[in-house]
Design an enzyme around this catalytic site. Structure first.
Site, PDB file in Angstrom:
ATOM      1  CB  SER A 118      23.076   0.793  18.628  1.00 45.35           C
ATOM      2  OG  SER A 118      22.252   0.960  17.493  1.00 45.35           O
ATOM      3  CG  HIS A 126      18.128   0.881  20.281  1.00 43.99           C
ATOM      4  ND1 HIS A 126      17.576   1.020  19.037  1.00 43.99           N
ATOM      5  CD2 HIS A 126      19.479   1.045  20.101  1.00 43.99           C
ATOM      6  CE1 HIS A 126      18.519   1.259  18.137  1.00 43.99           C
ATOM      7  NE2 HIS A 126      19.680   1.263  18.757  1.00 43.99           N
ATOM      8  CG  ASP A 156      11.186  -3.047  15.995  1.00 42.80           C
ATOM      9  OD1 ASP A 156      12.173  -3.727  15.678  1.00 42.80           O
ATOM     10  OD2 ASP A 156      11.254  -1.868  16.376  1.00 42.80           O
ATOM     11  CG  HIS A 177      10.144   5.459  13.187  1.00 41.44           C
ATOM     12  ND1 HIS A 177      10.985   6.535  12.972  1.00 41.44           N
ATOM     13  CD2 HIS A 177      10.931   4.354  13.149  1.00 41.44           C
ATOM     14  CE1 HIS A 177      12.207   6.092  12.814  1.00 41.44           C
ATOM     15  NE2 HIS A 177      12.212   4.776  12.909  1.00 41.44           N
ATOM     16  NE  ARG A 195      13.540   0.091   9.201  1.00 39.31           N
ATOM     17  CZ  ARG A 195      13.968   0.456  10.409  1.00 39.31           C
ATOM     18  NH1 ARG A 195      15.187   0.111  10.807  1.00 39.31           N
ATOM     19  NH2 ARG A 195      13.185   1.161  11.215  1.00 39.31           N
TER      20      ARG A 195
END
Length: 461
Positions: free
Chosen positions: A289, A319, A421, A366, A375
């Site tokens: 993005s 994504h 996520d 990742h 995060r």
């Protein structure tokens, strides 16, 4: 030694062979003046302050860029292998990122600050403990932590710019309820494009190149202001039969977005929304993005065109859909356990069986990180404080202990640790935002902050 901005690696197929330079309605602005076929505006004090701070930072950085171009233009920064090409330029250092850096061991840094430091230093909502995401945009633009007064003025400015033109409302209200919310968001952003200040000024033929960034900043502020009411309207159309919740100008940007979603009006839901939006605000320039937004913007397409394209990239399963995939996997695992209390032993066997069947375990690993995603760690601390007994959170906690050793034992996984996520969907559903198809829209609202900051600096430098 190469000074800031950061040299970063492309980490997605869309970044192949790209050398980057850097990575409204009329009612939404004060004192529109129409004349000569063009519209101008009276500038607010906070926008003047923001411009001055950006300009001052650019003056400090200009010698760095000049030196890089003059003295180091032919300096090699690495080798490119066939594997890198086949992998879509993964690992190829071919981008410059001005606003953030993804460190393999420390995670993302906003202007050199870790997310933990941002959480501590950024201004917060009254009674809150989460750094405001709109304050992170100020940081990304200026390399300064804004004052409480500056964030208050910025929020007031965003509220003034948030009006959605009637033709855009009519469009999104007419879309089929079964059209994916991300499709609707990209259409809504394109419908807002006629209000682009950059586009209008460029077509006038009088805009100087040195003014590009100022008009890009105008569009950036307008887009960030408009994307939350646009996104919340799409949400209420699709899931609540068009019963909308009016904006509350007394709230901050993120808190008002949570309020307009209308699923939970508690302070805790506003806080978790602020947390999500701040943590996802920027992630270098090599992901799909961010890179797509930058690439389209490099053609001098205005920010509405550019970010609409970025949103389309974000909609991809590899994504932006990852958080809902993780939540679904947790729910399926919970169902498969048949009411058993999750333990490390049970989850270890379940993970091994999952891999043996040829399936993947989402939420772990990742492309760049080689440690647990900060995060994830920050969200885990929030969940442990606010809903430690939530069944899905307890399951996710056991997964955190059980799954990395299983992945590591395969010898095929460079990073077996959880990413952001793995828990973000769990945090959303806890407060009633359980419409999984909408999760990527929340991601898009957040990522607009970093993508817009990057576009401003691309036009500036």
């Amino acid at each position: 030694q190469v000074p800031l901005p950061y040299l970063v690696s492309a980490s997605c197929p869309s970044a192949l062979a790209m050398l980057s330079r850097l990575s409204s309605s009329t009612a939404s602005r004060a004192a529109w003046v129409v004349g000569g076929g063009r519209r101008t505006f009276a500038q607010s004090a906070i926008v003047s302050t923001l411009q001055n701070k950006i300009q001052a930072l650019a003056e400090k950085k200009t010698p760095q860029f000049t030196k890089l171009r003059k003295d180091h233009a032919s300096a090699p920064i690495g080798e490119v292998t066939i594997g890198m090409c086949i992998g879509g330029a993964r690992g190829v250092k071919c981008l410059l990122s001005e606003t953030s850096l993804l460190d393999p061991m420390e995670g993302i840094r906003y202007r050199g600050r870790t997310l933990e430091e941002c959480m501590e230093q950024l201004p917060k909502a009254a009674g809150g403990n989460v750094g405001l995401p709109e304050a992170s945009m100020w940081l990304l633009l200026t390399d300064e932590i804004p004052t409480e007064a500056e964030v208050k003025a910025l929020n007031e400015e965003l509220h003034k710019r948030s009006t959605i033109p009637q033709h855009v409302l009519k469009l999104v209200d007419s879309l089929p309820k079964d059209m994916h919310p991300m499709t609707q968001l990209s259409m809504g952003l394109l419908a807002l494009q006629p209000g682009s200040v950059f586009g209008q000024e460029y077509r006038s033929g009088t805009m100087k190149k040195t003014e590009y960034w100022k008009h890009t900043l105008e569009d950036a502020l307008n887009l960030v202001a408009q994307i939350s009411p646009l996104s919340s309207r799409i949400f209420r159309n699709v899931f609540f039969n068009g019963q909308h919740v009016a904006a509350d100008p007394s709230l901050d940007w993120a808190g008002n977005y949570a309020h307009m979603l209308g699923v939970n009006d508690t302070d805790a839901f506003k806080e978790v929304t602020r947390l999500y939006l701040m943590l996802h605000a920027d992630h270098e320039g090599g992901n799909v993005s961010a890179h797509t937004t930058h690439l389209v913007g490099s053609a001098l397409s205005d920010p509405y065109y550019a970010y609409a394209s970025g949103v389309c990239g974000l909609a991809g399963p590899l994504h932006g859909l990852a958080n809902q995939e993780c939540l679904r996997w947790l729910k399926e695992t919970q169902k498969a356990l048949g009411g058993q209390e999750p333990t490390v032993e049970i989850l270890t066997k379940y993970a091994k069986d999952t891999l043996a069947s040829g399936k993947v375990i989402p939420g772990f690993g990742h492309g760049v990180l080689r440690k647990t995603d900060p995060r994830y760690t920050i969200q885990r601390a929030f969940a442990a404080k606010h809903f430690p007994e939530d069944p899905l959170f307890k399951l996710a906690n056991v997964c955190y202990e059980a799954i990395p050793p299983v992945l590591e034992a395969t010898g095929k996984v460079k990073n077996p640790w959880p990413n952001v996520d793995a828990l973000s969907g769990t945090c959303m559903q806890r407060y009633g935002l359980n419409q999984e198809d909408y999760y990527t829209v929340v991601f898009a609202v957040s990522r607009s902050l970093g993508c817009m900051a990057n576009l401003v600096w691309s036009r500036l430098m």
